[in-house]
Design a protein around this motif. Structure first.
Motif, short mmCIF file in Angstrom:
data_model
loop_
_atom_site.label_atom_id
_atom_site.label_comp_id
_atom_site.label_asym_id
_atom_site.label_seq_id
_atom_site.Cartn_x
_atom_site.Cartn_y
_atom_site.Cartn_z
N ASP A 274 -8.51 3.78 -10.88
CA ASP A 274 -7.62 3.60 -11.88
C ASP A 274 -6.92 2.28 -12.03
O ASP A 274 -6.34 2.05 -10.98
CB ASP A 274 -6.48 4.75 -12.36
N GLU A 275 -5.31 2.36 -12.61
CA GLU A 275 -4.51 1.72 -12.78
C GLU A 275 -3.91 1.12 -11.05
O GLU A 275 -3.31 0.66 -10.85
CB GLU A 275 -3.89 1.51 -13.71
N HIS A 276 -3.59 2.43 -10.33
CA HIS A 276 -2.63 2.28 -9.00
C HIS A 276 -3.89 1.94 -8.21
O HIS A 276 -2.85 2.27 -7.17
CB HIS A 276 -2.12 3.47 -8.98
N ASP B 48 -16.44 -0.03 -17.59
CA ASP B 48 -15.48 -0.82 -17.86
C ASP B 48 -16.08 -1.90 -18.63
O ASP B 48 -16.66 -2.70 -18.94
CB ASP B 48 -15.14 -0.72 -16.11
N ASN C 263 -11.39 -5.12 -21.84
CA ASN C 263 -9.56 -4.78 -22.16
C ASN C 263 -9.58 -2.98 -23.19
O ASN C 263 -8.69 -3.18 -22.68
CB ASN C 263 -9.19 -5.70 -23.33
N GLY D 41 -11.14 -0.60 -20.81
CA GLY D 41 -10.75 0.62 -19.94
C GLY D 41 -12.04 0.61 -20.03
O GLY D 41 -12.92 0.13 -20.40
N LYS E 100 -7.66 3.99 -20.61
CA LYS E 100 -7.81 2.25 -21.31
C LYS E 100 -7.42 2.26 -19.39
O LYS E 100 -7.42 0.38 -20.17
CB LYS E 100 -6.18 2.84 -22.13
N GLU E 101 -6.80 2.12 -19.30
CA GLU E 101 -6.50 1.65 -17.77
C GLU E 101 -7.48 2.34 -16.39
O GLU E 101 -7.56 3.09 -16.30
CB GLU E 101 -5.05 1.39 -17.18
N GLY E 102 -8.52 1.23 -15.73
CA GLY E 102 -9.47 1.45 -14.91
C GLY E 102 -10.34 0.81 -14.68
O GLY E 102 -10.74 0.21 -15.74
#
Length: 588
Positions: A315-317, A559, A562, A564, A579-581
């Motif tokens: 994920d985004e983190h 992926d 834009n 995700g 959306k993010e990943g």
């Protein structure tokens, strides 16, 4: 309906339609040289037994020496010729007709498909006059012609189909797929039906490229019993396979392995449902009997091959997340158990072992590869591989696990590019011999097959990234293991550039790439480089990575930059998930 205009000749076969059949027509009396050449080219696309009608276009000597089974030249379209181009011999006794086209592949006598970058096809057909049957008049016939068959891709796919033969990984007890092409219907040369053709191809042994890495349980010289051209199941879906006397004295374990090779091989044939195989000796006696379920349980390279497969992503983190395929909320990711789910060490890319017990993560700066549990919160041990490259994009690639539990990763350091294998994911790393990794070549990414015998590599050289399939060879000397990746084959020569690859079964890959002058596409490619019109997946823009399951029920995950993480369920279009990943993967 038009009521005026010229009559134009069209090809008789319908591209991509396997139901269309071409029936060869014998040459008419007093046919001119053009008709002889055109008639022969059309007759090559038929199922005529023994190619008897096609041989009527040849001189007696040419008809005896022509061996259509020894080679197939596959062109983008049916071989063409300019009717205005015909070269007369100096003595005016014959005519030469150059054939035109772009060749994309060759199929050799062992049925192996060998792709190539499209290149001009430069062969010709020569015709002469010979005495007709009445002994008085003369007729035109072909005396010199290309070796084997010359087919357009549409005719090739109409007449031939891909099947996987199966052999055992050298020294191991699990099977490896070896794709070949057989006739869709009865083989004109052997008169065998597709099942008998497939068994015959299996008994002939592995293709030359795979041979050094696999074994067969069939004794040398084993063949179908003489005269057998048809194999069919009984009312219990049992296929009885009668063999010659070479198999009469095999032991129980070897016979069981032989039956397993047959069961795995025949499961790709949709025309027949085989639940168990009975191997018979030369006298018709039963040597052994094996069921499909037992073969899968004991010899499949994938543990629990019928079980669920769950995709993972970062994920985004930088945390490792799992998407549940069978859950009520397939679009609701969950944190994995273990150190990678906490996000204390943000990840750049990840690989999950095939039992979903451990994950291997490349940390965000690309410098270290660490292995952690997916079932406990144990502390992460020291890195198993470290890169010293100056730039993050020149450090470690995304990792991949094979079915043996070994972990693979590439160090993309331009000063010393290397490929590493970590036995068991936690053993002492082994540098893999890669004699082809020189002259500026660089491994962008890699995916190892479940059987551990083949590796898919994206290799950049001269500013072009290609999909290469390498053979993994392992040797042991006094207990010390050495590993090499050899004999790279370009599996997608028609793609100008390849962005991402994932295994999608025993011999199939999902590839993201672009043809010359074309747009990006996601498509299936066989490991031998063959494709079909139905292999292209629905369009998706800006794909950066793709992941496919080993089975066919779980969705393909990608992926899309834009957009995700998105997924493609069989029979549907791409659907957004997160959306993010990034870095989507299935176990492997």
């Amino acid at each position: 309906m038009p009521d005026s205009g010229d009559v134009q000749a069209v090809k008789a076969s319908n591209p991509g339609d396997s139901q269309v059949r071409v029936y060869a027509v014998a040459p008419r009396e007093n046919a001119d040289p053009d008709e002889i050449v055109d008639g022969f080219l059309e007759a090559m696309t038929s199922d005529d037994p023994g190619f008897a009608t096609a041989r009527k276009y040849l001189t007696k000597q040419a008809a005896r020496s022509w061996k259509p089974e020894e080679n197939i030249a596959v062109l983008t379209t049916a071989p063409g010729r300019d009717p205005a181009v015909r070269l007369a011999d100096p003595e005016s006794t014959g005519r030469t007709f150059p054939l035109s086209g772009r060749q994309i592949a060759t199929v050799d006598a062992s049925h192996a498909y060998q792709p190539k970058a499209p290149a001009e096809y430069a062969e010709s057909i020569h015709v002469v006059q010979q005495l007709a049957a009445d002994g008085k008049t003369k007729e035109w016939r072909i005396d010199k012609l290309p070796k084997g068959l010359v087919l357009g891709e549409a005719d090739f796919l109409r007449n031939y189909r891909s099947v996987n033969k199966y052999y055992f990984a050298s020294g191991e007890n699990w099977v490896v797929a070896d794709p070949v092409y057989i006739r869709q219907r009865q083989d004109p040369v052997t008169r065998m039906d597709p099942v008998a053709q497939t068994v015959k191809a299996l008994l002939e042994g592995p293709t030359g490229w795979l041979n050094p890495a696999v074994d067969t349980r069939f004794p040398s010289g084993t063949q179908l019993r003489e005269g057998v051209t048809t194999l069919a199941t009984d009312d219990q879906s049992t296929l009885k396979v009668p063999l010659n006397k070479k198999a009469d004295h095999v032991g129980a374990a070897a016979c069981k392995g032989m039956a397993a090779q047959l069961l795995f091989t025949l499961r790709d044939l949709t025309s027949v449902r085989v639940e168990q195989v009975e191997i018979q000796g030369s006298g018709g006696n039963r040597l052994c009997l094996l069921g499909k379920g037992q073969a899968i349980d004991e010899y499949s390279p994938v543990r629990n091959p019928g079980g669920g497969e769950n995709p993972y992503f970062v994920d985004e983190h930088g945390k490792l997340m799992m998407l549940s395929v069978d859950g009520q909320r397939p679009d609701k990711p969950t944190e994995v158990t273990g150190p990678f789910g906490k996000g204390t060490l943000p990840l750049r890319s990840v690989g999950v072992d095939r039992e979903e017990s451990y994950a291997a993560g490349v940390v965000q700066d690309g410098r270290e590869l660490r292995v952690g549990s997916l079932s406990t919160d144990e502390e992460l041990p020291a890195p198993v591989v470290t890169s010293t490259a100056a730039q993050p994009d020149n450090r470690l690639s995304a990792p991949s696990w094979d079915g043996r539990g070994d972990l693979w990763v590439a160090d993309r350091n331009p000063l010393k590019p290397r490929l590493w294998m970590v036995p068991g994911g936690r053993g002492e790393r082994i540098e893999v011999a890669t004699p082809w990794l020189r002259d500026g070549a660089r491994i962008e990414s890699l995916r190892v097959s479940a059987d551990g015998v083949r590796i898919a590599l994206l290799v950049t050289q001269d500013k072009r990234t290609t999909l290469q399939i390498g053979r993994v060879e392992r040797t042991f000397d006094d207990g010390v293991q050495s590993v090499a990746v050899t004999d790279l084959e370009n599996a997608a020569p028609r793609l100008e550039s390849v962005t991402s690859v994932s295994w999608a079964g025993p011999s199939r890959l999902v590839v993201v790439g672009t043809e010359a002058g074309g747009v990006q596409q996601v498509r299936y490619v066989q490991t031998d480089g063959s494709t079909s019109a139905s292999s292209v997946l629905p369009g998706l823009n800006g794909v950066e990575a793709v992941a496919a399951p080993h089975g066919e029920q779980a969705p393909v995950v990608a992926d899309s930059g834009n957009d995700g993480i998105v997924r493609l369920v069989p029979g549907a279009n791409w659907q957004p998930v997160v959306k993010e990943g990034g870095s989507p993967v299935y176990p492997g």
